[in-house]
Design a protein around this motif. Structure first.
Motif, short mmCIF file in Angstrom:
data_model
loop_
_atom_site.label_atom_id
_atom_site.label_comp_id
_atom_site.label_asym_id
_atom_site.label_seq_id
_atom_site.Cartn_x
_atom_site.Cartn_y
_atom_site.Cartn_z
N TYR A 385 36.87 37.35 38.72
CA TYR A 385 37.20 35.89 38.25
C TYR A 385 37.95 35.47 39.51
O TYR A 385 39.26 35.25 39.47
CB TYR A 385 37.84 35.84 36.94
CG TYR A 385 37.59 34.57 36.25
CD1 TYR A 385 38.27 33.26 37.10
CD2 TYR A 385 36.97 34.36 35.21
CE1 TYR A 385 38.08 32.08 36.51
CE2 TYR A 385 36.59 32.89 34.62
CZ TYR A 385 37.03 31.83 35.35
OH TYR A 385 36.97 30.74 34.68
N PRO A 386 37.66 34.78 40.52
CA PRO A 386 38.29 34.62 41.95
C PRO A 386 38.82 33.28 41.66
O PRO A 386 38.47 32.54 40.87
CB PRO A 386 37.18 34.82 42.92
CG PRO A 386 36.14 34.31 42.21
CD PRO A 386 35.93 34.80 40.81
N GLY A 387 39.58 32.87 42.78
CA GLY A 387 40.04 31.74 42.75
C GLY A 387 38.88 30.89 43.48
O GLY A 387 38.06 31.33 44.34
N ASP A 388 39.06 29.40 43.37
CA ASP A 388 38.14 28.60 43.79
C ASP A 388 38.43 27.14 44.18
O ASP A 388 39.86 26.92 44.09
CB ASP A 388 36.65 28.44 42.89
CG ASP A 388 37.12 28.01 41.52
OD1 ASP A 388 38.14 27.07 41.31
OD2 ASP A 388 36.63 28.48 40.55
N ALA A 389 37.74 26.22 44.49
CA ALA A 389 38.39 24.85 44.87
C ALA A 389 39.07 24.35 43.76
O ALA A 389 39.93 23.42 44.07
CB ALA A 389 37.10 24.04 45.53
N LYS A 390 38.56 24.44 42.52
CA LYS A 390 39.49 23.87 41.44
C LYS A 390 40.46 24.67 40.89
O LYS A 390 41.45 23.95 40.56
CB LYS A 390 38.30 23.68 40.30
CG LYS A 390 37.03 22.83 40.64
CD LYS A 390 36.33 22.75 39.29
CE LYS A 390 35.65 24.12 38.87
NZ LYS A 390 34.46 23.92 37.69
N ASN A 391 40.68 25.90 41.12
CA ASN A 391 41.37 26.77 40.46
C ASN A 391 41.77 27.81 41.58
O ASN A 391 41.36 28.84 41.64
CB ASN A 391 41.05 27.52 39.16
CG ASN A 391 40.96 26.54 38.09
OD1 ASN A 391 41.73 25.92 37.64
ND2 ASN A 391 39.48 26.40 37.94
N MET A 392 42.73 27.41 42.24
CA MET A 392 43.24 28.34 43.91
C MET A 392 43.53 29.81 43.26
O MET A 392 42.98 30.71 44.11
CB MET A 392 44.12 27.64 44.57
CG MET A 392 43.64 26.19 45.31
SD MET A 392 42.18 26.33 46.26
CE MET A 392 42.81 27.53 47.52
N ASN A 393 44.23 29.81 42.00
CA ASN A 393 44.63 31.09 41.79
C ASN A 393 44.01 31.61 40.55
O ASN A 393 44.02 32.40 39.71
CB ASN A 393 45.97 31.04 41.24
CG ASN A 393 47.11 30.65 42.43
OD1 ASN A 393 46.90 31.30 43.48
ND2 ASN A 393 47.86 29.98 42.26
N GLY A 394 42.50 31.08 40.38
CA GLY A 394 41.79 31.69 39.18
C GLY A 394 42.36 31.32 37.85
O GLY A 394 43.19 30.29 37.83
N LYS A 395 42.02 31.86 36.83
CA LYS A 395 42.33 31.51 35.54
C LYS A 395 42.95 32.51 34.62
O LYS A 395 43.59 32.33 33.68
CB LYS A 395 41.07 30.81 34.72
CG LYS A 395 40.68 29.47 35.35
CD LYS A 395 39.73 29.00 34.48
CE LYS A 395 40.22 28.22 33.09
NZ LYS A 395 39.22 27.66 32.32
N LEU A 396 42.83 33.75 35.21
CA LEU A 396 43.29 34.91 34.56
C LEU A 396 44.87 35.15 34.50
O LEU A 396 45.44 34.79 35.84
CB LEU A 396 42.74 36.21 34.82
CG LEU A 396 41.11 36.27 34.71
CD1 LEU A 396 40.57 37.68 34.99
CD2 LEU A 396 40.83 35.83 32.95
#
Length: 455
Positions: A385-396
């Motif tokens: 569950y990596p970071g992405d453009a919307k959630n740089m630090n992921g969600k976990l």
């Protein structure tokens, strides 16, 4: 018999009694009376004696031949029992010899409680293992209760949102009814274990300091019901937990008579902010077709399945080892456009077989961290569950999800990373800090790490 004795006495024919010697006649009559009395009153004892002798002979023959002596039928045993009682005979039965083979698990199962006791006895130099007996006792009771609540959720109206949708946790997520209930169940079980100093839950705004009366020297971080968004669809859910030991140099002690209580509590809460490498135990309990608790205390990973017949977690997956490379990747590919180019390239290589293994991987994604990690742990592969453009630090969350799962994977021979650093080395900066997570088979994860290093 009398006639024969008379003849021995020289009396001629049996009817000629007058010619028999009186002494011989009296002896013969006495012997006849004795024999009659003997058979009349001692018949049962003779039968019992004969039965006993026959048993000994059969057992000796069975021992010599190596075969097992068959037991009497119930009717034979009943007759023998009546005969023995009437004869007043008490038989001594030899105890069966000890078997050299291992005791079958159905006879003496390795329960979680027994496992924790044996672990502490075999590692007397590690004091925390003794304390973990009480902590794990509380956790497993809570998991049994939550498992029961989850399995009956549709029947007892425990599906849906808490307060009709008005309850939101600190992360801004709407809470399910079971989120709130599971959190209370686990908090109470841990609080009354007598070993907890601080309890930190994903569903709480901040960690909770345990009352001094029931306080201990450990910190427990947990997600009471991971994957609860899927609960209404009866998809697998689970509880994730991690146990830290408090710093001996700064124990969590709150004195009502000294200074500012808020300052003392703040000092205690600092004990929660520890890197994952300081964990002394971690695990999860998955609620699915069966209820399974997977645990590590720093000595490998073991899986225990709840046996509903005896109400205990029984060891079913000893010494779990993740394969060095798998054939399954587990990512939420709906976020593919928002991933960084390195991760996109890596996932593409898993699809077309251009990765280091040369094999095309299958895609499996449940959306419940416990279920996805459990499958990865048993079958191998990679989960992320990596970071992405919307959630740089992921969600976990680092404390409640990433750190405990990373400890489990590493103890099983796997690897856990953010993509650029080891998860267990990350020092928390906030209680609810989020972090990218990629874990799984060592070779699969290492291949992605190498790609990031080559950037």
């Amino acid at each position: 018999l009398a006639s024969h004795l008379f003849r021995l006495g020289g009396g001629g024919v049996c009817c000629d009694i007058c010619s028999v010697d009186p002494f011989v006649f009296l002896v013969s009559l006495f012997l006849v009376c004795v024999i009659f009395i003997f058979f009349r009153f001692w018949k049962c004892r003779l039968v019992a004696l004969c039965s006993f002798v026959c048993d000994i002979v059969r057992e000796m023959m069975g021992f010599v031949s190596g075969g097992a002596v068959a037991l009497r039928t119930s009717a034979q045993r009943a007759v023998c029992s009546r005969t023995m009682r009437s004869a007043g005979v008490v038989r001594m039965v030899q105890a069966p010899a000890k078997s050299s083979t291992a005791v079958h698990s159905d006879v003496s199962p390795m329960t979680l409680t027994r496992y924790m006791i044996e672990e502490s006895n075999q590692n007397l130099d590690k004091e925390h293992l003794v304390d973990l007996q009480g902590i794990m006792s509380g956790i497993q009771v809570a998991c049994k209760k939550i498992s029961s609540l989850v399995s009956r959720a549709g029947i007892t109206n425990l599906t849906g949102l808490e307060e009709g949708g008005g309850s939101v946790n600190v992360q801004g997520e709407e809470q399910k009814k079971l989120d709130v209930l599971s959190n209370e169940v686990l908090k109470n079980s841990l609080r009354f274990s007598g070993k907890m100093g601080v309890i930190a839950s994903e569903e709480e705004d901040e960690p909770v300091v345990v009352d001094e009366v029931a306080s201990g020297n450990y910190v427990c971080v947990f997600d009471p019901l991971d994957g609860s968004s899927n609960i209404d669809a009866a998809v697998a859910t689970g509880t994730i937990f991690g146990i830290f030991a408090e710093d001996n140099e700064q124990p969590c002690l709150i004195d009502d008579d000294e200074g500012d209580l808020d300052a003392q509590k703040a000092a205690c809460l600092v004990q929660t902010m520890q890197p994952g490498k300081n964990l002394v135990a971690a695990g999860y309990c998955m609620y699915s077709s069966s209820c399974m608790l997977v645990l590590t205390t720093g000595h490998g990973v073991n899986g225990f399945t709840l046996d509903p017949q005896i109400g205990e977690f029984v060891l079913t997956h000893p010494n779990i080892q993740i394969p060095s490379r798998g054939k399954i990747y587990s990512f939420n590919e709906a976020n593919y456009p928002d991933w960084d180019p390195t991760l996109q390239k890596f996932v593409d290589s898993l699809k077309d077989g251009s990765n280091n293994s040369g094999a095309k991987y299958s895609s499996r994604y449940i959306g419940s961290l416990v279920a996805d990690v459990h499958r990865t742990l048993l079958y191998g592969g990679i989960f992320g569950y990596p970071g992405d453009a919307k959630n740089m630090n992921g969600k976990l969350r680092l404390l409640y999800e990433c750190a405990p799962m990373s400890m489990l994977l590493e103890e099983a021979g796997g690897m856990a990373t953010t993509g650029r650093e080891r998860v267990l080395d990350v020092m928390p900066t906030a209680v609810h800090q989020r972090l990218p997570l990629i874990l799984g088979s060592k070779e699969d994860v290492q291949e992605l790490v190498d790609l990031y290093k080559a950037e």
